[in-house]
Design an enzyme around this catalytic site. Structure first.
Site, PDB file in Angstrom:
ATOM      1  CG  ASP A  53      -2.106  -1.183   1.229  1.00 56.96           C
ATOM      2  OD1 ASP A  53      -2.231  -1.619   0.372  1.00 56.96           O
ATOM      3  OD2 ASP A  53      -2.765  -1.702   2.173  1.00 56.96           O
ATOM      4  N   GLY A  54       2.212   0.886   0.691  1.00 58.06           N
ATOM      5  CA  GLY A  54       2.979   2.316   0.046  1.00 58.06           C
ATOM      6  C   GLY A  54       3.180   3.114  -0.347  1.00 58.06           C
TER       7      GLY A  54
ATOM      8  CG  ASP B 128      -4.128  10.770  22.718  1.00 58.03           C
ATOM      9  OD1 ASP B 128      -3.645  11.691  23.541  1.00 58.03           O
ATOM     10  OD2 ASP B 128      -3.547   9.218  22.845  1.00 58.03           O
TER      11      ASP B 128
ATOM     12  CG  ASN C  20      -4.293   5.550   3.118  1.00 60.70           C
ATOM     13  OD1 ASN C  20      -5.389   5.277   2.897  1.00 60.70           O
ATOM     14  ND2 ASN C  20      -3.228   5.206   3.732  1.00 60.70           N
TER      15      ASN C  20
END
Length: 287
Positions: free
Chosen positions: A54-55, A165, A135
């Site tokens: 996917d990268g 966070d 993404n």
């Protein structure tokens, strides 16, 4: 037929992305016949073949700021949620993609929505800080010991404040990545929407929501925040947001088209089961 022989069936040209050493791409530089930039690369490339996980697809998306050519991806990575093609089938799959219009079968294309993100400082756009993400964009507290305090606007209206966070704004493609790990829904890539997912919010009632793709969001670090924040785009290009800085997010006019192995919905469910073991359990026995 070997891969090199198959590629000779059509005309291909290789381009090199010009980069200055330790400096970002100089988009004002004029290109020659042997080089390309993000500005004109989409005019010189007709098809992208990705070999990896996917990268590699995320990297290919980052190379194109405007229109993106169709992407056919072959799985050579460890997970490969977006890579629906097996490398062992590269010969027949590439032939079907290249000559799809000459067969009754054809090919299916999924237009994967991207987000256009821009950093603002003191109400003015920061030069060169425009990003297209496939993404998600994430604003978080980084290594700061304090909770993040993020004001969230939609069409200049304050809709909520994130105290926790951080927060994730994801595309449907990114819904099965960081957003799902933070408790967000999994959304089919054909659904036009944005996912708004808080990261460990300091409120039990703060649940993820799904917004229409027409939404125009702004994530701002208020001047009274205890600390600065950090922003990342598709997990990379991470940089600090000072008090008063903001990130404006809207739908990009240029999606990323991916070539399906079989069809849009079937490929997606197969990826859910293969990569995430979605709803995998033993069948209930009959009485």
């Amino acid at each position: 037929m070997e891969l090199t022989g198959l590629l000779k069936m059509t005309r291909f040209q290789t381009f090199r992305i010009q980069m200055r050493k330790n400096k970002p791409l100089d988009e004002s530089r004029k290109t020659s016949q042997t080089s390309g930039t993000k500005i004109d690369l989409h005019e010189r490339v007709d098809l992208i073949a990705c070999l990896g996980g996917d990268g590699v697809i995320l990297h290919a998306s980052n190379l194109f700021r405007d229109a993106v050519p169709p992407v056919v991806s072959f799985n050579l990575g460890s997970l490969g949620f977006l890579t629906s093609h097996h490398f062992e089938d590269y010969s027949q799959d590439l032939k079907r993609v290249i000559h799809g219009n000459n067969t009754l079968e054809g090919v299916y294309i999924t237009l994967r929505m991207r987000l256009r993100c821009e950093i603002f400082r003191e109400g003015k756009a920061v030069p060169g800080k425009v990003f297209d993400v496939l993404n998600e964009v994430v604003v978080d507290r980084g290594s700061n010991p304090y909770l993040s305090k993020i004001e969230c606007y939609e069409q200049d209206r304050l809709i909520t404040k994130v105290q926790g966070d951080g927060v994730i704004v994801a595309t449907p493609t990114g819904s099965t990545a960081y957003s799902t790990a933070a408790g967000g829904s999994m959304v089919h890539p054909n659904v036009p929407c944005m996912l708004f997912t808080p990261i460990c919010p300091h409120s039990l009632s703060f649940r993820p929501v799904i917004l229409p793709d027409s939404a125009r969001l702004e994530l701002k670090i208020p001047v009274d925040a205890r600390s600065n924040a950090w922003v990342s785009f598709d997990g990379k290009r991470r940089q600090q947001l000072l008090r008063g800085d903001s990130v404006r997010i809207s739908m990009s006019q240029h999606p990323l088209p991916t070539v399906n192995k079989f069809d849009q919905t079937g490929d997606w469910f197969r990826s859910l089961i293969r990569c995430l073991n979605w709803n995998e359990r033993l069948d209930q026995k009959a009485l």
